[in-house]
Design a protein around this motif. Sequence first.
Motif, PDB file in Angstrom:
ATOM      1  N   ILE A  10       0.288  91.984  34.395  1.00 19.96           N
ATOM      2  CA  ILE A  10       0.057  90.922  33.420  1.00 19.96           C
ATOM      3  C   ILE A  10       1.219  90.898  32.432  1.00 19.96           C
ATOM      4  CG2 ILE A  10      -1.445  90.054  31.596  1.00 19.96           C
ATOM      5  CD1 ILE A  10      -3.782  91.359  33.072  1.00 19.96           C
ATOM      6  N   TYR A  11       1.756  89.695  32.227  1.00 16.52           N
ATOM      7  CA  TYR A  11       2.924  89.519  31.365  1.00 16.52           C
ATOM      8  C   TYR A  11       2.620  88.538  30.237  1.00 16.52           C
ATOM      9  CZ  TYR A  11       6.055  91.888  34.669  1.00 16.52           C
ATOM     10  OH  TYR A  11       6.674  92.820  35.459  1.00 16.52           O
ATOM     11  N   MET A  12       3.343  88.700  29.133  1.00 12.73           N
ATOM     12  CA  MET A  12       3.347  87.705  28.063  1.00 12.73           C
ATOM     13  C   MET A  12       4.754  87.133  27.955  1.00 12.73           C
ATOM     14  SD  MET A  12       2.585  87.957  23.943  1.00 12.73           S
ATOM     15  CE  MET A  12       0.784  87.842  24.060  1.00 12.73           C
ATOM     16  N   LEU A  13       4.839  85.806  27.991  1.00 12.17           N
ATOM     17  CA  LEU A  13       6.106  85.107  27.868  1.00 12.17           C
ATOM     18  C   LEU A  13       6.062  84.238  26.617  1.00 12.17           C
ATOM     19  CD1 LEU A  13       8.105  83.356  30.671  1.00 12.17           C
ATOM     20  CD2 LEU A  13       7.658  82.151  28.553  1.00 12.17           C
ATOM     21  N   THR A  14       7.036  84.398  25.751  1.00  6.22           N
ATOM     22  CA  THR A  14       7.123  83.606  24.531  1.00  6.22           C
ATOM     23  C   THR A  14       8.313  82.671  24.613  1.00  6.22           C
ATOM     24  OG1 THR A  14       6.095  85.344  23.195  1.00  6.22           O
ATOM     25  CG2 THR A  14       7.350  83.668  22.010  1.00  6.22           C
ATOM     26  N   LEU A  15       8.052  81.396  24.366  1.00  9.79           N
ATOM     27  CA  LEU A  15       9.083  80.361  24.380  1.00  9.79           C
ATOM     28  C   LEU A  15       9.266  79.787  22.985  1.00  9.79           C
ATOM     29  CD1 LEU A  15       7.856  78.329  27.481  1.00  9.79           C
ATOM     30  CD2 LEU A  15       9.968  79.654  27.416  1.00  9.79           C
ATOM     31  N   THR A  16      10.505  79.490  22.625  1.00 12.47           N
ATOM     32  CA  THR A  16      10.783  78.776  21.386  1.00 12.47           C
ATOM     33  C   THR A  16      11.078  77.323  21.736  1.00 12.47           C
ATOM     34  OG1 THR A  16      11.716  80.749  20.346  1.00 12.47           O
ATOM     35  CG2 THR A  16      12.249  78.625  19.344  1.00 12.47           C
ATOM     36  N   LEU A  17      10.240  76.418  21.214  1.00 10.12           N
ATOM     37  CA  LEU A  17      10.407  74.996  21.495  1.00 10.12           C
ATOM     38  C   LEU A  17      11.418  74.376  20.530  1.00 10.12           C
ATOM     39  CD1 LEU A  17       6.642  74.030  21.969  1.00 10.12           C
ATOM     40  CD2 LEU A  17       8.259  74.824  23.705  1.00 10.12           C
ATOM     41  N   THR A  18      11.821  73.150  20.811  1.00  8.09           N
ATOM     42  CA  THR A  18      12.765  72.464  19.937  1.00  8.09           C
ATOM     43  C   THR A  18      12.104  71.995  18.646  1.00  8.09           C
ATOM     44  OG1 THR A  18      12.299  70.450  21.196  1.00  8.09           O
ATOM     45  CG2 THR A  18      14.261  71.706  21.818  1.00  8.09           C
ATOM     46  N   GLU A  19      10.778  71.932  18.638  1.00  3.82           N
ATOM     47  CA  GLU A  19      10.033  71.534  17.446  1.00  3.82           C
ATOM     48  C   GLU A  19       8.636  72.138  17.504  1.00  3.82           C
ATOM     49  OE1 GLU A  19       8.402  67.259  17.886  1.00  3.82           O
ATOM     50  OE2 GLU A  19      10.213  67.287  19.149  1.00  3.82           O
ATOM     51  N   ALA A  20       8.041  72.306  16.337  1.00  2.00           N
ATOM     52  CA  ALA A  20       6.680  72.844  16.282  1.00  2.00           C
ATOM     53  C   ALA A  20       5.708  71.825  16.874  1.00  2.00           C
ATOM     54  CB  ALA A  20       6.302  73.174  14.847  1.00  2.00           C
ATOM     55  N   THR A  21       4.659  72.305  17.492  1.00  2.00           N
ATOM     56  CA  THR A  21       3.667  71.413  18.076  1.00  2.00           C
ATOM     57  C   THR A  21       2.273  71.984  17.844  1.00  2.00           C
ATOM     58  OG1 THR A  21       3.039  70.237  20.107  1.00  2.00           O
ATOM     59  CG2 THR A  21       3.680  72.541  20.346  1.00  2.00           C
ATOM     60  N   VAL A  65      -0.583  74.702  29.209  1.00  3.00           N
ATOM     61  CA  VAL A  65       0.726  74.109  29.444  1.00  3.00           C
ATOM     62  C   VAL A  65       1.015  74.140  30.945  1.00  3.00           C
ATOM     63  CG1 VAL A  65       1.514  74.999  27.214  1.00  3.00           C
ATOM     64  CG2 VAL A  65       2.065  76.278  29.298  1.00  3.00           C
ATOM     65  N   ASN A  66       1.945  73.310  31.380  1.00  5.43           N
ATOM     66  CA  ASN A  66       2.456  73.366  32.744  1.00  5.43           C
ATOM     67  C   ASN A  66       3.904  73.821  32.648  1.00  5.43           C
ATOM     68  OD1 ASN A  66       0.626  72.979  34.770  1.00  5.43           O
ATOM     69  ND2 ASN A  66       1.383  70.984  35.416  1.00  5.43           N
ATOM     70  N   LEU A  67       4.168  75.023  33.126  1.00  2.11           N
ATOM     71  CA  LEU A  67       5.459  75.673  32.932  1.00  2.11           C
ATOM     72  C   LEU A  67       6.199  75.834  34.255  1.00  2.11           C
ATOM     73  CD1 LEU A  67       7.372  77.317  31.003  1.00  2.11           C
ATOM     74  CD2 LEU A  67       6.015  79.336  31.631  1.00  2.11           C
ATOM     75  N   GLU A  68       7.482  75.430  34.274  1.00  6.76           N
ATOM     76  CA  GLU A  68       8.264  75.644  35.478  1.00  6.76           C
ATOM     77  C   GLU A  68       8.586  77.126  35.619  1.00  6.76           C
ATOM     78  OE1 GLU A  68      11.969  73.579  35.516  1.00  6.76           O
ATOM     79  OE2 GLU A  68      12.843  74.722  33.869  1.00  6.76           O
ATOM     80  N   VAL A 127      -2.582  78.795  26.713  1.00  8.00           N
ATOM     81  CA  VAL A 127      -1.813  79.242  25.552  1.00  8.00           C
ATOM     82  C   VAL A 127      -2.565  80.358  24.845  1.00  8.00           C
ATOM     83  CG1 VAL A 127      -0.863  78.553  23.325  1.00  8.00           C
ATOM     84  CG2 VAL A 127      -0.717  77.004  25.278  1.00  8.00           C
ATOM     85  N   CYS A 128      -1.856  81.418  24.531  1.00  8.18           N
ATOM     86  CA  CYS A 128      -2.453  82.571  23.870  1.00  8.18           C
ATOM     87  C   CYS A 128      -2.172  82.583  22.366  1.00  8.18           C
ATOM     88  CB  CYS A 128      -1.914  83.855  24.510  1.00  8.18           C
ATOM     89  SG  CYS A 128      -2.719  85.352  23.955  1.00  8.18           S
ATOM     90  N   ILE A 175       5.563  79.521  21.224  1.00  6.44           N
ATOM     91  CA  ILE A 175       4.275  79.569  21.921  1.00  6.44           C
ATOM     92  C   ILE A 175       4.320  80.725  22.910  1.00  6.44           C
ATOM     93  CG2 ILE A 175       3.883  77.083  21.699  1.00  6.44           C
ATOM     94  CD1 ILE A 175       4.484  76.946  24.776  1.00  6.44           C
ATOM     95  N   SER A 176       3.201  81.418  23.037  1.00  8.71           N
ATOM     96  CA  SER A 176       3.102  82.534  23.978  1.00  8.71           C
ATOM     97  C   SER A 176       2.037  82.240  25.009  1.00  8.71           C
ATOM     98  CB  SER A 176       2.762  83.840  23.240  1.00  8.71           C
ATOM     99  OG  SER A 176       3.795  84.196  22.340  1.00  8.71           O
ATOM    100  N   VAL A 177       2.391  82.448  26.273  1.00  6.24           N
ATOM    101  CA  VAL A 177       1.434  82.323  27.368  1.00  6.24           C
ATOM    102  C   VAL A 177       1.393  83.663  28.099  1.00  6.24           C
ATOM    103  CG1 VAL A 177       1.771  79.844  27.677  1.00  6.24           C
ATOM    104  CG2 VAL A 177       3.208  81.437  28.951  1.00  6.24           C
TER     105      VAL A 177
END
Length: 252
Positions: free
Chosen positions: A18-29, A37-40, A54-55, A62-64
């Motif tokens: 089990i992994y946690m992936l955190t992404l920084t978006l171009t703007e807050a949402t 989310v649908n993530l490539e 979303v966690c 955002i972290s998934v």
Amino acid sequence: MKDYSGTVKSNSAIAENIYMLTLTLTEATEIKGGQFVNLETGDGSQLLRRPLGVCKVEGKDISVCYQVKGAGTKKLTEAQAGQTLKVLLPLGNGFNLENYKNIAVIGGGVGVFPLIATVRENAKKKNFYSYIGFRNKAAVCLLDELGKSKSLTVTTDDGSFGKKGNAVEAYLAEAGKNGEDAIIACGPPVMLKILKQKLKENNITVPCFVSLEERMGCGIGACLVCVCKGANGKNKRVCKDGPVFDINAVEL
């Protein structure tokens, strides 16, 4: 709903497979607990994106969390800090707890992730009483996030951590004790099926909302891969009509 370019901030194991992936978006949402989310995956040969609950949401981050099951999630484990991934969000309908104050939380395995987001979102204004089950000690993760609950009971199937048993049994042992006026749940289909059966057998009539885990294609209701049957016999799209449903509105 918008297609973002997210920059990988971190991507690491938090439990066995089990992994946690955190992404920084171009703007807050704004993302509601229970939405996804649908993530490539970062691999052009994997045409379909992966639907992930979303966690955590913290500003532009955002972290998934995801469990490694196939080629797509295996590829995701290779995502490195600084890499850019396309992510479509927010998708689906989350948990609406506006009319409830004391909420029992029942989670099993990777089903804990959307529940964590919901607790984080509402912890300052709602009281949560959490009952969380894992397969074994190696699968236990993110208990610090669930610590925002008023109480937390952790179970494992083999008794290697917390109480031996499962989350549904742990809740039933204390049902009504905390004056809960709603239940939210997410976990394997068999767990939700048993929960629905046990609520009926024990004449527990407080509203119960479940987030369903289904295989998805498009994530926006067009491909019908994730169809489930409603209690009225009509089909429902988990991605578009859910993934959160009243437990009595769907067949489990």
